[in-house]
Enzyme design. Structure first.
Site, PDB file in Angstrom:
ATOM      1  N   ASP A 140       0.867  -1.179   0.000  1.00 25.37           N
ATOM      2  CA  ASP A 140       0.000   0.000   0.000  1.00 25.37           C
ATOM      3  C   ASP A 140       0.906   1.232   0.000  1.00 25.37           C
ATOM      4  O   ASP A 140       1.637   1.474   0.965  1.00 25.37           O
ATOM      5  CB  ASP A 140      -0.886  -0.031   1.252  1.00 25.37           C
ATOM      6  CG  ASP A 140      -1.800   1.175   1.350  1.00 25.37           C
ATOM      7  OD1 ASP A 140      -1.679   2.100   0.524  1.00 25.37           O
ATOM      8  OD2 ASP A 140      -2.640   1.186   2.270  1.00 25.37           O
ATOM      9  N   SER A 185      -0.636  14.528 -14.268  1.00 26.13           N
ATOM     10  CA  SER A 185      -1.804  14.485 -15.157  1.00 26.13           C
ATOM     11  C   SER A 185      -1.966  15.857 -15.785  1.00 26.13           C
ATOM     12  O   SER A 185      -1.524  16.866 -15.196  1.00 26.13           O
ATOM     13  CB  SER A 185      -3.058  14.160 -14.339  1.00 26.13           C
ATOM     14  OG  SER A 185      -4.224  14.451 -15.091  1.00 26.13           O
ATOM     15  N   TYR A 215      -8.298  15.640  -6.877  1.00 28.07           N
ATOM     16  CA  TYR A 215      -7.425  14.984  -7.874  1.00 28.07           C
ATOM     17  C   TYR A 215      -6.462  15.993  -8.496  1.00 28.07           C
ATOM     18  O   TYR A 215      -5.251  15.758  -8.563  1.00 28.07           O
ATOM     19  CB  TYR A 215      -8.293  14.312  -8.943  1.00 28.07           C
ATOM     20  CG  TYR A 215      -7.476  13.568  -9.967  1.00 28.07           C
ATOM     21  CD1 TYR A 215      -6.862  12.368  -9.644  1.00 28.07           C
ATOM     22  CD2 TYR A 215      -7.297  14.077 -11.248  1.00 28.07           C
ATOM     23  CE1 TYR A 215      -6.088  11.681 -10.584  1.00 28.07           C
ATOM     24  CE2 TYR A 215      -6.535  13.399 -12.190  1.00 28.07           C
ATOM     25  CZ  TYR A 215      -5.935  12.206 -11.847  1.00 28.07           C
ATOM     26  OH  TYR A 215      -5.169  11.531 -12.766  1.00 28.07           O
ATOM     27  N   LYS A 222      -2.311  16.207  -8.273  1.00 29.61           N
ATOM     28  CA  LYS A 222      -1.428  16.094  -9.442  1.00 29.61           C
ATOM     29  C   LYS A 222      -0.537  17.321  -9.603  1.00 29.61           C
ATOM     30  O   LYS A 222       0.581  17.227 -10.102  1.00 29.61           O
ATOM     31  CB  LYS A 222      -2.266  15.835 -10.700  1.00 29.61           C
ATOM     32  CG  LYS A 222      -2.931  14.468 -10.687  1.00 29.61           C
ATOM     33  CD  LYS A 222      -1.877  13.366 -10.560  1.00 29.61           C
ATOM     34  CE  LYS A 222      -2.452  11.979 -10.556  1.00 29.61           C
ATOM     35  NZ  LYS A 222      -1.417  10.943 -10.474  1.00 29.61           N
TER      36      LYS A 222
END
Ligand code: NAD
Length: 257
Positions: free
Chosen positions: A55, A136, A148, A152
């Protein structure tokens, strides 16, 4: 012990990570690391590599993974940090579930940081290596999936900072910013949601999505000696999404002639 240089691919059990693991296996002994135990073993066996279930958000797991590579596989010279989760839907700040925000940050930002920290320190002590992080296009632009995109953008920042930190120790750190990439998971999502993807295709210069193998080619370049003069940069592999998007204000990217 193995004579080929050792590369680690996190998130290697599927999607972009699997494509990177398969491509890097052409030149490296690859360690596949992922939370998905079955997928990790499947990919590791397919490429004659080593699978480690881990993990990326757990400091203990990450430390153990790097130590195990050192003890059982060989000197780590390359890492591609693909483990990540997407925030599948946009939520306005007013109703954003805080646990969901934290989960995305934990995998994408903390996970990238932890693996860079322990793998980079190991490479610096060995006198060199190459780290590739996966950001991204979302990290470059205003984006409605707030956690998100922030995670990034953090990956881009970490990449530049660590490149300067370890440059004199021979460790290069670069990122790739994938655009909309047709992984098996996204293919499934497109089918299940009956998602009309033509808006995305119309926004890109090349008029299409990216294939996972195209990200893997950029990763192979960044871990190879061909990129030895490059550190601290980001390579968008986005079918020209970043350069095409603003053209929407002018009627869109022109048709091919
Ligand atoms: P994916 O879901 O297909 O693969 C991600 C992998 O990461 C999975 O195998 C998953 O098990 C693993 N993972 C998730 N949480 C983990 C954890 N805590 N510890 C260890 N492994 C964990 O996703 P993908 O599309 O291949 O994405 C790979 C990377 O590329 C991600 O960082 C993603 O943000 C980035 N990205 C993807 C796209 C895209 O369009 N697919 C676009 C831009 C960036």
């Amino acid at each position: 012990m193995e004579s080929r240089p050792v590369a680690l691919v996190t998130g290697g059990a599927g999607g972009i990570g699997e494509a990177c693991a398969r491509r890097l296996a052409e030149t490296h002994r690859v360690v596949v690391c992922d939370l998905d135990a079955g997928g990790t073993q499947r990919v590791a066996e397919a490429i004659d590599g080593v699978g480690i279930t881990c993990d990326v958000t757990s400091e203990k797991d990450v430390r153990a993974c790097i130590d195990r590579i050192d003890a059982e596989v060989g000197s780590l010279r390359a890492m591609v940090n693909c483990a990540g989760i997407i925030q599948e839907r946009a939520f306005p700040p007013e109703t954003f579930d805080q646990d969901h925000w934290d989960q995305v940050q934990s995998v994408n930002t903390r996970g990238t940081w932890l693996f860079c920290r322990f793998a980079g320190a190991k490479m610096a002590a060995l006198g060199g290596g190459s780290i590739v992080t996966i950001s991204s296009v979302a990290g470059h632009r205003s984006w409605p999936t707030h956690s998100y995109a922030a995670s990034k953008a953090a990956v881009l920042s970490l990449t530049r900072g660590l490149a300067a930190e370890w440059g004199r120790s021979g460790v290069r750190v670069n990122s790739i910013s994938p655009g909309f990439t047709l992984t098996p998971r996204l293919k499934e999502l497109i089918k299940v949601r009956d998602w009309d993807t033509s808006t995305i295709e119309n926004q890109t210069a090349l008029g299409r999505w990216v294939e996972p193998e195209e990200i893997a080619e950029a990763a192979a370049f960044l871990v190879s000696d061909s990129s030895r003069g490059i550190t601290g940069i980001d390579i968008p592999v986005d079918a020209g999404w970043l350069c095409g998007i603003n053209w929407l204000s002018f009627g869109g990217v022109p048709e091919g002639r």
